[in-house]
Write a protein that holds these residues in place. Structure first.
Motif, PDB file in Angstrom:
ATOM      1  N   TRP A  33      -4.097  10.924   5.842  1.00 46.56           N
ATOM      2  CA  TRP A  33      -5.128  10.760   4.824  1.00 46.56           C
ATOM      3  C   TRP A  33      -6.026   9.559   4.956  1.00 46.56           C
ATOM      4  O   TRP A  33      -7.275   9.673   4.843  1.00 46.56           O
ATOM      5  CB  TRP A  33      -4.585  10.650   3.359  1.00 46.56           C
ATOM      6  N   GLN A  34      -5.417   8.606   5.655  1.00 46.87           N
ATOM      7  CA  GLN A  34      -6.321   7.404   6.001  1.00 46.87           C
ATOM      8  C   GLN A  34      -7.432   7.898   6.890  1.00 46.87           C
ATOM      9  O   GLN A  34      -8.423   7.664   6.900  1.00 46.87           O
ATOM     10  CB  GLN A  34      -5.332   6.305   6.650  1.00 46.87           C
ATOM     11  N   GLN A  38      -8.546   2.082  -1.651  1.00 54.30           N
ATOM     12  CA  GLN A  38      -8.253   1.521  -0.485  1.00 54.30           C
ATOM     13  C   GLN A  38      -8.729   1.875   1.151  1.00 54.30           C
ATOM     14  O   GLN A  38      -9.411   1.296   1.741  1.00 54.30           O
ATOM     15  CB  GLN A  38      -6.744   1.052  -0.437  1.00 54.30           C
ATOM     16  N   ALA A  39      -8.503   3.208   0.787  1.00 53.69           N
ATOM     17  CA  ALA A  39      -8.806   3.927   2.364  1.00 53.69           C
ATOM     18  C   ALA A  39     -10.459   3.858   2.272  1.00 53.69           C
ATOM     19  O   ALA A  39     -11.058   3.918   3.554  1.00 53.69           O
ATOM     20  CB  ALA A  39      -8.129   5.208   2.262  1.00 53.69           C
ATOM     21  N   SER A  55       0.852  -1.212  -0.105  1.00 52.50           N
ATOM     22  CA  SER A  55       0.012  -0.006  -0.150  1.00 52.50           C
ATOM     23  C   SER A  55       1.099   1.425  -0.027  1.00 52.50           C
ATOM     24  O   SER A  55       0.415   2.029  -0.289  1.00 52.50           O
ATOM     25  CB  SER A  55      -0.947   0.164   1.194  1.00 52.50           C
ATOM     26  N   TYR A  56       2.196   1.068   0.443  1.00 53.52           N
ATOM     27  CA  TYR A  56       2.944   2.289   0.515  1.00 53.52           C
ATOM     28  C   TYR A  56       4.092   2.334  -0.184  1.00 53.52           C
ATOM     29  O   TYR A  56       4.877   3.109   0.068  1.00 53.52           O
ATOM     30  CB  TYR A  56       3.516   2.369   2.399  1.00 53.52           C
ATOM     31  N   ASN A 112       0.524   9.528   4.648  1.00 53.39           N
ATOM     32  CA  ASN A 112      -0.300   8.479   4.219  1.00 53.39           C
ATOM     33  C   ASN A 112      -1.292   8.155   5.551  1.00 53.39           C
ATOM     34  O   ASN A 112      -2.663   8.002   5.126  1.00 53.39           O
ATOM     35  CB  ASN A 112       0.489   7.215   4.410  1.00 53.39           C
ATOM     36  N   GLU A 161     -11.385   8.566   6.368  1.00 53.14           N
ATOM     37  CA  GLU A 161     -12.279   7.595   7.246  1.00 53.14           C
ATOM     38  C   GLU A 161     -13.274   8.798   7.779  1.00 53.14           C
ATOM     39  O   GLU A 161     -14.501   8.660   7.890  1.00 53.14           O
ATOM     40  CB  GLU A 161     -11.815   6.945   8.392  1.00 53.14           C
ATOM     41  N   GLN A 217     -11.315   0.504   3.529  1.00 49.71           N
ATOM     42  CA  GLN A 217     -11.097   0.289   4.795  1.00 49.71           C
ATOM     43  C   GLN A 217     -11.974   1.131   5.658  1.00 49.71           C
ATOM     44  O   GLN A 217     -12.443   0.290   6.680  1.00 49.71           O
ATOM     45  CB  GLN A 217      -9.764   0.867   4.922  1.00 49.71           C
ATOM     46  N   SER A 218     -12.221   2.244   5.457  1.00 47.34           N
ATOM     47  CA  SER A 218     -13.294   3.130   6.215  1.00 47.34           C
ATOM     48  C   SER A 218     -14.567   2.764   6.415  1.00 47.34           C
ATOM     49  O   SER A 218     -15.043   2.409   7.419  1.00 47.34           O
ATOM     50  CB  SER A 218     -13.429   4.623   5.584  1.00 47.34           C
ATOM     51  N   ARG A 261       1.730   0.169  10.468  1.00 42.67           N
ATOM     52  CA  ARG A 261       1.742   0.502   9.163  1.00 42.67           C
ATOM     53  C   ARG A 261       2.931   1.388   8.890  1.00 42.67           C
ATOM     54  O   ARG A 261       3.480   1.344   7.968  1.00 42.67           O
ATOM     55  CB  ARG A 261       0.472   1.251   8.821  1.00 42.67           C
TER      56      ARG A 261
END
Lengths: 230, 414
Positions: free
Chosen positions: B332-333, B4-5, A112-113, B329, B337, B8-9, B320
């Motif tokens: 923003w995640q 993805q975020a 992801s990173y 990263n 959310e 995930q949220s 993470r």
């Protein structure tokens, strides 16, 4: 062999209430690519802090750390994060998997990173899991796996970005002896395939499976021991 | 990364259903309120506007009013409501007004509720007694027959024009023309039926009978006053001057030299519209401000829950970061959310708001008001806009807290 890590007079101090704790007091050594090294010492000796600094999770208070000849002091936090992503694979004592996430997605997490879109993520993760003998567990949750299996998932995760070096912090500490032996065998196999591995442990049996042991005591390297046929 | 975020949220939201529901509740209420205010307000405003429009352009109204004397406007309003009867406004006043240069036409009006009888069919309905000029000024259209004339008004002719609903009630599908209906024992010949004009604010104009105002005064009600009048001007640009002229004329005729003694009130439709717009503007602002408080409280609630979430997931954040997530990263995640949580709240709020507005419209229509369902696009835009910006505002602090976590410390936290 290329010198991956070269540190000189590394110190690390922590501010505590009523004083400063000197965790590392001038550590110097280097690690070349392809080595299987153990950093051994009792708890509180500073070996974990040393590993965190070597793995770019923490910064030294003073001294120099050259990674592939590059002084990491000049790098920003984000640059260190990217370096961790690309160059380092971590394996921790308590596996550190995401509980509500499938085995496959746990292994894919570092992708992801990487900063670009990875299209073959599933394939790479499946291949990695196959290599650690878990291709039948792709869609299980970590808590449905045994400790040994979880640690093998963590190893697959550490390898997904094909890092230059793997740091394993007490990788067998939470495992029974049989699973522990399997995990150690996995590290040895990886070493034979050319991976550079640093084991951090207080366990002499584990340490003696490496080719070289750095003995840490009170924040200093007290002995740099070569093991023949380790 | 973004997709993805978002996924995930949504997963996190669904994993804690009860908590998510409670988290967004405050914000849902706020946004529901905004949507209802705009929708119901829009309907009410459209309704008032069409009422004003129904008097036609370039018209003004003269109505009776209780003199203010020393009383407050509150007691004035209450004495009106209690039926204080002002009988000083006469048709002769209207004749004098008609002589003013910019006045084109005018009619006086009286209103009463009476029993209307045809054969053995009796219905209680509104009697709207109006001058024949009403047909010209209000641009009234007849479905069949004709409207009554000025001559019939002056000659106290017993003729009536029916609204289409009242016609239906009394005659069904039969032709009512030249039949006789009875209003307070007086026989009236039906000469026309109006086209439907729809319900108005206070009374249903379709469920009413229209008779000449003089006939009503002399033969039905036994009075010699009127309560209001509608005046049409030649040049709408001279409206203000004409209002002043009429006011002067009425003051002379009623011997009320000062405003506080006036027993009449002159309003131009434009003035009425402006006044309504102003009142509406303030009212909307006030209500939205109140709803804003609810949004604010909801937002703070969401911020609180996001802080809890950051704390609960400290270990995840540490991990993470260990595998390469940068501060931005992580920032923003969590921002995404929070925004998604708030956006879900926004959408749920809009849904409830529209549902409630629709219900209000249905209920209001069922009890006889004309209350269109207005789709408040502006409110929906405001709702979504609010959501996204609130997501950022209330998400930024928890997200920064998460981004700044030290990975080593964070991973120790389980």
């Amino acid at each position: 062999m290329e010198t991956l890590i070269s540190i000189k007079d590394l110190t690390k101090d922590y501010e505590l209430e009523g004083g400063v704790a000197n965790i590392l007091r001038g550590v110097s050594f280097s690690i070349s690519s392809g080595e299987l090294v153990a950093i051994m010492g009792p708890s509180g000796s500073g070996k974990s802090t040393l590993m965190h600094i070597l793995g770019f999770l923490d910064r030294p208070t003073s001294g120099t750390y050259l990674f592939r000849g590059r002084d990491i002091k000049t790098l920003s936090d984000d640059e260190l994060a990217r370096l961790r992503n690309k160059e380092i694979g971590f394996v921790f004592q308590s596996f550190n998997l995401l509980k509500r996430t499938s085995v496959l997605d746990n292994v894919k997490l570092p992708l992801s990173y990487v900063g670009y879109k990875v299209t073959d993520g599933d394939e790479r993760a499946k291949k990695g899991l196959d290599a650690v003998g878990l291709s039948h567990r792709l869609h299980n949750r970590p808590n449905q796996l045994s400790g040994g299996e979880q640690q093998r998932v963590a190893i697959a995760r550490a390898l997904i970005n094909n890092p230059s070096i793997i740091f394993a912090d007490e990788p067998t500490g939470n495992l029974d002896s049989k699973s522990g032996a399997q995990v150690m065998q996995l590290f040895k196999d990886l070493h034979h395939q050319g991976h550079t591995i640093v084991l951090v442990t207080h366990d002499a049996t584990v340490a003696h499976q490496a080719h070289r042991i750095l003995h840490v005591m009170d924040g200093q390297i007290v002995q740099d021991e070569k093991i023949s046929g380790g | 990364m973004l997709r993805q975020a978002i996924v995930q949220s949504l997963k996190n939201l669904l994993a804690f259903k009860a908590r998510s529901a409670l988290t967004i509740l405050g914000m849902v209420i706020g946004i529901t309120a905004v949507v209802v205010i705009f929708s119901a307000g829009g309907a009410l405003k459209a309704q008032l506007n069409s009422y004003i429009d129904s008097f036609g352009p370039s018209t003004l109204q003269v109505e009776v009013k209780t003199p203010a004397t020393s009383k407050t406007s509150f007691s004035n309003a209450s004495s009106m409501a209690m039926g204080a009867n002002i009988t000083t406004f006469k048709l002769s006043d209207l004749d004098a007004i008609l002589k003013l240069p910019n006045v084109k036409d005018a009619y006086g009006m009286l209103m009463s509720q009476e029993q209307i009888t045809y054969k053995d069919e009796a219905k209680r309905s509104f009697v709207l007694a109006m001058g024949a000029a009403a047909e010209r000024i209000d641009q009234t259209k007849v479905e069949s027959g004709r409207f009554y004339t000025d001559d019939e008004d002056r000659g106290l002719a017993r003729v009536a024009v029916l609204g289409p609903e009242l016609k239906k009630k009394l005659f069904g599908d039969d032709d009512p023309l030249d039949k006789y209906i009875k209003i307070r024992r007086v026989n009236f010949k039906v000469v026309g039926v109006l086209e439907s004009r729809g319900a108005s604010m206070i009374i249903n104009l379709d469920d009413a009978v229209y008779i000449p105002v003089r006939t009503a005064q002399k033969l039905v009600l036994g009075v010699d006053h009127i309560v209001s009048s509608v005046i049409q001007v030649n040049d709408g640009n001279l409206m203000d001057e004409t209002v002043a002229e009429i006011t002067d004329l009425m003051r002379q005729r009623h011997n009320t030299p000062t405003a506080d003694k006036e027993d009449f009130h002159v309003t131009s439709m434009e003035e009425a519209r402006q006044m309504m717009d102003t009142v509406f503007g303030y009212l909307t602002f006030l209500l939205v401000a109140l709803a804003g408080i609810s949004l604010l409280v909801g937002g703070v609630g969401i911020m609180n829950v996001m802080f809890v979430s950051v704390r609960e997931r400290t270990y995840e954040i540490g991990l993470r970061k260990a595998v390469g997530a940068t501060q931005s990263n992580i920032l923003w995640q969590f921002l995404i959310e929070t925004t998604i949580v708030v956006l879900v709240a926004g959408l749920v709020g809009i849904f409830f708001g529209l549902a409630i507005s629709l219900m209000i419209s249905l209920v209001a229509t069922a009890i006889g008001f004309t209350w269109p369902f207005v789709l408040p696009f502006s409110a929906m835009a405001v709702g979504v806009g609010f959501s996204i910006s609130f997501g950022f505002v209330f998400g930024i602090l928890p997200a920064r807290a998460a981004a700044k976590l030290d990975p080593v410390e964070a991973m120790r936290f389980e």
